[in-house]
Scaffold this motif. Structure first.
Motif, PDB file in Angstrom:
ATOM      1  N   THR A 302       5.530  19.661  42.855  1.00  0.00           N
ATOM      2  CA  THR A 302       4.590  20.736  43.167  1.00  0.00           C
ATOM      3  C   THR A 302       4.972  21.418  44.473  1.00  0.00           C
ATOM      4  OG1 THR A 302       2.800  19.601  41.991  1.00  0.00           O
ATOM      5  CG2 THR A 302       2.160  21.271  43.612  1.00  0.00           C
ATOM      6  N   ALA A 303       5.383  20.634  45.473  1.00  0.00           N
ATOM      7  CA  ALA A 303       5.801  21.221  46.753  1.00  0.00           C
ATOM      8  C   ALA A 303       7.024  22.120  46.578  1.00  0.00           C
ATOM      9  CB  ALA A 303       6.104  20.107  47.750  1.00  0.00           C
ATOM     10  N   ILE A 304       7.957  21.719  45.738  1.00  0.00           N
ATOM     11  CA  ILE A 304       9.147  22.541  45.474  1.00  0.00           C
ATOM     12  C   ILE A 304       8.746  23.885  44.861  1.00  0.00           C
ATOM     13  CG2 ILE A 304      11.202  22.735  44.006  1.00  0.00           C
ATOM     14  CD1 ILE A 304      11.633  19.725  44.440  1.00  0.00           C
ATOM     15  N   VAL A 305       7.834  23.840  43.887  1.00  0.00           N
ATOM     16  CA  VAL A 305       7.406  25.078  43.230  1.00  0.00           C
ATOM     17  C   VAL A 305       6.638  25.964  44.210  1.00  0.00           C
ATOM     18  CG1 VAL A 305       6.029  26.055  41.362  1.00  0.00           C
ATOM     19  CG2 VAL A 305       7.395  23.992  40.953  1.00  0.00           C
ATOM     20  N   LYS A 306       5.743  25.368  44.995  1.00  0.00           N
ATOM     21  CA  LYS A 306       4.988  26.145  45.979  1.00  0.00           C
ATOM     22  C   LYS A 306       5.928  26.802  46.989  1.00  0.00           C
ATOM     23  CE  LYS A 306       0.622  24.931  44.898  1.00  0.00           C
ATOM     24  NZ  LYS A 306      -0.499  25.857  44.599  1.00  0.00           N
ATOM     25  N   GLU A 307       6.923  26.048  47.453  1.00  0.00           N
ATOM     26  CA  GLU A 307       7.864  26.605  48.427  1.00  0.00           C
ATOM     27  C   GLU A 307       8.699  27.720  47.819  1.00  0.00           C
ATOM     28  OE1 GLU A 307      10.156  26.726  52.177  1.00  0.00           O
ATOM     29  OE2 GLU A 307       8.108  26.779  51.401  1.00  0.00           O
ATOM     30  N   THR A 308       9.051  27.583  46.552  1.00  0.00           N
ATOM     31  CA  THR A 308       9.791  28.646  45.872  1.00  0.00           C
ATOM     32  C   THR A 308       8.981  29.932  45.840  1.00  0.00           C
ATOM     33  OG1 THR A 308      10.980  27.055  44.485  1.00  0.00           O
ATOM     34  CG2 THR A 308      10.865  29.334  43.704  1.00  0.00           C
ATOM     35  N   LEU A 309       7.709  29.829  45.479  1.00  0.00           N
ATOM     36  CA  LEU A 309       6.850  31.008  45.390  1.00  0.00           C
ATOM     37  C   LEU A 309       6.618  31.647  46.756  1.00  0.00           C
ATOM     38  CD1 LEU A 309       4.227  29.630  42.851  1.00  0.00           C
ATOM     39  CD2 LEU A 309       6.072  31.248  42.384  1.00  0.00           C
ATOM     40  N   ARG A 310       6.752  30.858  47.814  1.00  0.00           N
ATOM     41  CA  ARG A 310       6.627  31.397  49.167  1.00  0.00           C
ATOM     42  C   ARG A 310       7.955  31.972  49.660  1.00  0.00           C
ATOM     43  NH1 ARG A 310       8.222  31.063  53.917  1.00  0.00           N
ATOM     44  NH2 ARG A 310       9.746  29.459  53.330  1.00  0.00           N
ATOM     45  N   TRP A 311       9.016  31.207  49.496  1.00  0.00           N
ATOM     46  CA  TRP A 311      10.331  31.528  50.063  1.00  0.00           C
ATOM     47  C   TRP A 311      10.927  32.789  49.449  1.00  0.00           C
ATOM     48  CZ3 TRP A 311      15.288  30.076  47.575  1.00  0.00           C
ATOM     49  CH2 TRP A 311      16.402  30.221  48.418  1.00  0.00           C
ATOM     50  N   ARG A 312      10.884  32.886  48.156  1.00  0.00           N
ATOM     51  CA  ARG A 312      11.425  34.053  47.454  1.00  0.00           C
ATOM     52  C   ARG A 312      10.330  34.581  46.530  1.00  0.00           C
ATOM     53  NH1 ARG A 312      17.171  33.659  47.896  1.00  0.00           N
ATOM     54  NH2 ARG A 312      17.443  33.483  50.152  1.00  0.00           N
ATOM     55  N   ASP A 313       9.318  35.178  47.153  1.00  0.00           N
ATOM     56  CA  ASP A 313       8.173  35.674  46.397  1.00  0.00           C
ATOM     57  C   ASP A 313       8.644  36.673  45.338  1.00  0.00           C
ATOM     58  OD1 ASP A 313       8.784  36.756  48.935  1.00  0.00           O
ATOM     59  OD2 ASP A 313       7.168  38.190  48.763  1.00  0.00           O
ATOM     60  N   VAL A 314       8.064  36.527  44.181  1.00  0.00           N
ATOM     61  CA  VAL A 314       8.531  37.264  43.004  1.00  0.00           C
ATOM     62  C   VAL A 314       8.201  38.749  43.082  1.00  0.00           C
ATOM     63  CG1 VAL A 314       8.248  37.461  40.503  1.00  0.00           C
ATOM     64  CG2 VAL A 314       8.429  35.200  41.564  1.00  0.00           C
ATOM     65  N   VAL A 315       7.004  39.079  43.549  1.00  0.00           N
ATOM     66  CA  VAL A 315       6.563  40.483  43.625  1.00  0.00           C
ATOM     67  C   VAL A 315       6.217  40.773  45.093  1.00  0.00           C
ATOM     68  CG1 VAL A 315       5.064  42.252  42.631  1.00  0.00           C
ATOM     69  CG2 VAL A 315       5.623  40.213  41.302  1.00  0.00           C
ATOM     70  N   PRO A 316       7.191  41.144  45.911  1.00  0.00           N
ATOM     71  CA  PRO A 316       6.986  41.213  47.362  1.00  0.00           C
ATOM     72  C   PRO A 316       5.927  42.206  47.818  1.00  0.00           C
ATOM     73  CG  PRO A 316       9.327  41.141  46.838  1.00  0.00           C
ATOM     74  CD  PRO A 316       8.598  41.354  45.552  1.00  0.00           C
ATOM     75  N   ILE A 317       5.712  43.284  47.064  1.00  0.00           N
ATOM     76  CA  ILE A 317       4.649  44.226  47.433  1.00  0.00           C
ATOM     77  C   ILE A 317       3.494  44.143  46.441  1.00  0.00           C
ATOM     78  CG2 ILE A 317       6.107  45.835  48.717  1.00  0.00           C
ATOM     79  CD1 ILE A 317       6.128  47.629  46.231  1.00  0.00           C
ATOM     80  N   ALA A 318       3.351  42.971  45.812  1.00  0.00           N
ATOM     81  CA  ALA A 318       2.257  42.768  44.867  1.00  0.00           C
ATOM     82  C   ALA A 318       2.195  43.969  43.908  1.00  0.00           C
ATOM     83  CB  ALA A 318       0.945  42.547  45.604  1.00  0.00           C
ATOM     84  N   ILE A 319       1.010  44.463  43.633  1.00  0.00           N
ATOM     85  CA  ILE A 319       0.859  45.649  42.792  1.00  0.00           C
ATOM     86  C   ILE A 319       0.209  46.737  43.633  1.00  0.00           C
ATOM     87  CG2 ILE A 319      -0.156  46.630  40.708  1.00  0.00           C
ATOM     88  CD1 ILE A 319       1.965  44.540  40.150  1.00  0.00           C
ATOM     89  N   PRO A 320       0.898  47.849  43.902  1.00  0.00           N
ATOM     90  CA  PRO A 320       0.295  48.937  44.683  1.00  0.00           C
ATOM     91  C   PRO A 320      -0.994  49.437  44.035  1.00  0.00           C
ATOM     92  CG  PRO A 320       2.657  49.262  44.455  1.00  0.00           C
ATOM     93  CD  PRO A 320       2.297  48.133  43.536  1.00  0.00           C
ATOM     94  N   ARG A 321      -1.930  49.870  44.859  1.00  0.00           N
ATOM     95  CA  ARG A 321      -3.240  50.343  44.391  1.00  0.00           C
ATOM     96  C   ARG A 321      -3.396  51.835  44.670  1.00  0.00           C
ATOM     97  NH1 ARG A 321      -6.239  45.523  44.644  1.00  0.00           N
ATOM     98  NH2 ARG A 321      -4.741  43.818  44.614  1.00  0.00           N
ATOM     99  N   LEU A 322      -4.348  52.440  43.985  1.00  0.00           N
ATOM    100  CA  LEU A 322      -4.736  53.820  44.245  1.00  0.00           C
ATOM    101  C   LEU A 322      -6.134  53.805  44.847  1.00  0.00           C
ATOM    102  CD1 LEU A 322      -3.994  56.859  43.874  1.00  0.00           C
ATOM    103  CD2 LEU A 322      -5.326  56.781  41.767  1.00  0.00           C
ATOM    104  N   LEU A 323      -6.261  54.317  46.076  1.00  0.00           N
ATOM    105  CA  LEU A 323      -7.563  54.378  46.739  1.00  0.00           C
ATOM    106  C   LEU A 323      -8.382  55.497  46.104  1.00  0.00           C
ATOM    107  CD1 LEU A 323      -9.494  53.497  48.958  1.00  0.00           C
ATOM    108  CD2 LEU A 323      -8.257  54.990  50.542  1.00  0.00           C
ATOM    109  N   THR A 324      -9.570  55.175  45.605  1.00  0.00           N
ATOM    110  CA  THR A 324     -10.337  56.144  44.814  1.00  0.00           C
ATOM    111  C   THR A 324     -11.227  57.052  45.665  1.00  0.00           C
ATOM    112  OG1 THR A 324     -12.038  54.454  44.445  1.00  0.00           O
ATOM    113  CG2 THR A 324     -10.315  54.684  42.766  1.00  0.00           C
ATOM    114  N   VAL A 325     -11.605  56.612  46.874  1.00  0.00           N
ATOM    115  CA  VAL A 325     -12.447  57.435  47.755  1.00  0.00           C
ATOM    116  C   VAL A 325     -11.936  57.284  49.183  1.00  0.00           C
ATOM    117  CG1 VAL A 325     -14.503  57.175  46.293  1.00  0.00           C
ATOM    118  CG2 VAL A 325     -14.100  55.567  48.162  1.00  0.00           C
ATOM    119  N   ASP A 326     -12.354  58.189  50.064  1.00  0.00           N
ATOM    120  CA  ASP A 326     -12.002  58.044  51.478  1.00  0.00           C
ATOM    121  C   ASP A 326     -12.551  56.727  52.020  1.00  0.00           C
ATOM    122  OD1 ASP A 326     -10.744  60.458  51.495  1.00  0.00           O
ATOM    123  OD2 ASP A 326     -12.293  61.536  52.604  1.00  0.00           O
TER     124      ASP A 326
END
Length: 465
Positions: A302-326
């Motif tokens: 589990t530690a190996i998998v957690k470190e992998t997801l941290r070390w080389r994150d798969v989606v570095p900018i996650a999913i960009p959003r659209l701000l709907t209002v000011d």
């Protein structure tokens, strides 16, 4: 504007420009101690398109979590995903994950040099069976081929600014034959591929259900609820079709990237492999492969998998959003229509949270032989944020975990050598896109023993469903 690995540039700007609201300014902010203070928010105006980058967990917590209603759109698609992939529901599909992982072991016996290809087939097999209940062919499966052709354009086009029309919207009205309008041709061709990805396997799942030969999968469970007259409007055929199609787009490259990065990290850390195999040999019954029942007894895996997801994150900018209002944050106006980018990479490489953050070190999550829960779990950033957090994260983690545990149980993973016996150092080259994918690399993956090889052969094509 950076054209690749933009998350690194955004973080560099955050450190260089301090609390200045516009990145073109030259001044830096100085705190009360006379020290330069990093900013956690950047504003870019690119030809009239507003882009806001969030570079800290605190900024993301405030905007995406506490104000999620204006940064995330609630849809029936997400409700249907939640119905199928909350922790209890996701456990129903674990036999699919086991079967794909054990078939992966067999593929490495036959094709030990095709790391990315083998992982891609495993991910495709997993999702086709979970989403549609479809069996796939060992080689050149038509469903996987159709899905791959549909998902790659989505990944390439999903990064803000990947095409000039992203920041100059009027270009969409330019005739296709004019210079610079080649994106229109690509868009038309890619739309066809994306529709095929959504429609073709779904049609096959419907046929199987009608013929009474469908196995447990999201499509069959959802269509049966629709036929039974559920009052939940998430169970509409177009929603079911969209959700199952999205599963491949969201889960194929991401799983491949995570496991491929894990192997890359292990190549430079033979001591980690040794420690993991000692744990596996101690916990897993002789003559057996690891199962999900072993997960609590395998904290180092589990530690190996957690470190992998941290070390080389798969989606570095996650999913960009659209701000709907000011909106307003720290006195700065965030305009409606802005693209808001959460820099997950910065969160996962924060040296104040993860010392020596660019080092692959699973032991950072261990203490006294147990998983150390006091270290911040990478899940705070690696799966996205707020209402748009990855709804399939529980199944995704399980898929990566069982693949890594299975590989390390029966295979030795080492750096490759050339014909003269010289070690081939892996280059750690990555493709920059919405999903950050390792480029193909060479390594040596060989059975730990003849006994391990026999176990691999006996476990392939497991009748687990």
């Amino acid at each position: 504007m950076p054209t690749s690995f933009e998350w690194k540039t955004y973080h560099k700007w955050s450190k260089e420009l301090g609390m200045v609201p516009f990145i073109l300014a030259r001044e830096r902010s100085v705190n009360g101690n006379g020290l330069i203070q990093d900013t956690d928010i950047l504003y870019l105006n690119v030809a009239g398109t507003s882009i806001v980058v969030l570079d800290s967990w605190e900024a993301i917590l405030e905007l995406f979590e506490k104000r999620s209603s204006i940064y995330s759109d609630r849809r029936r698609h997400r409700r249907l995903m939640h119905h199928n992939f909350h922790p209890t529901a996701a456990a129903r599909f674990r036999p699919h994950l086991l079967k794909a992982a054990r078939n992966l072991l067999n593929r490495f016996l036959d094709m030990p040099n095709d790391v990315i290809g083998n992982l891609r087939h495993m991910a495709g097999e997993t999702i086709m069976s979970v989403a549609y209940g479809l069996e796939v062919k060992p080689k050149d499966d038509p469903y996987i081929r159709t899905a791959e052709q549909g998902v790659h354009p989505l990944v390439a086009a999903g990064v803000p600014g990947a095409f000039l029309v992203d920041v100059l919207p009027f270009l969409k009205y330019v005739p296709e034959w004019m210079p610079g309008a080649g994106f229109q041709t690509k868009a038309r061709e890619w739309k066809k591929l994306a529709l095929n990805m959504v429609e073709i396997p779904f049609a096959a799942a419907k046929r199987n259900l009608a013929n009474g030969v469908s196995s447990l999968c999201v499509a069959s469970l959802s269509l049966q609820k629709l036929e039974n007259g559920t009052t939940d409007d998430a169970y509409a055929e177009d929603i079911i079709q969209g959700v199952t199609g999205t599963m491949y787009a969201a889960g194929s490259d991401t799983t491949v990237s995570a496991v491929a990065s894990c192997i890359l990290g292990l190549l430079d850390k033979p001591e980690v492999i040794k420690k993991a195999q000692e744990e596996l040999d101690r916990v897993v019954k002789p003559g057996h492969l690891p199962d999900f029942d072993d997960e609590e007894s395998l904290p180092y895996i589990t530690a190996i998998v957690k470190e992998t997801l941290r070390w080389r994150d798969v989606v570095p900018i996650a999913i960009p959003r659209l701000l709907t209002v000011d909106d307003e944050y720290k006195g700065y106006r965030l305009p409606a229509g802005a693209i808001v980018i959460p820099n997950a990479w910065a969160m996962l490489h924060n040296e104040d949270v993860y010392p020596d953050p660019f080092e692959f070190n699973p032991d950072r999550f261990m203490k006294d032989g147990k998983f150390n829960k006091s270290v911040r779990d990478p899940s705070h950033a690696c799966w996205g944020f707020g209402r748009r957090i990855c709804p399939g994260r529980y199944m995704a983690f399980s898929s990566v975990w069982i693949a890594v545990a299975s590989l390390l149980t029966v295979y030795d993973i080492k750096k490759a050598v050339d014909e003269e016996g010289n070690v081939i150092e892996p280059q750690h080259d990555y493709l920059s896109a919405l999903v950050c994918m390792p480029k193909p690399y060479k390594c040596s993956i060989t059975p730990r023993s003849q006994k391990a090889e026999r176990l691999i052969r006996s476990a392939s094509n497991l009748e687990a469903l």
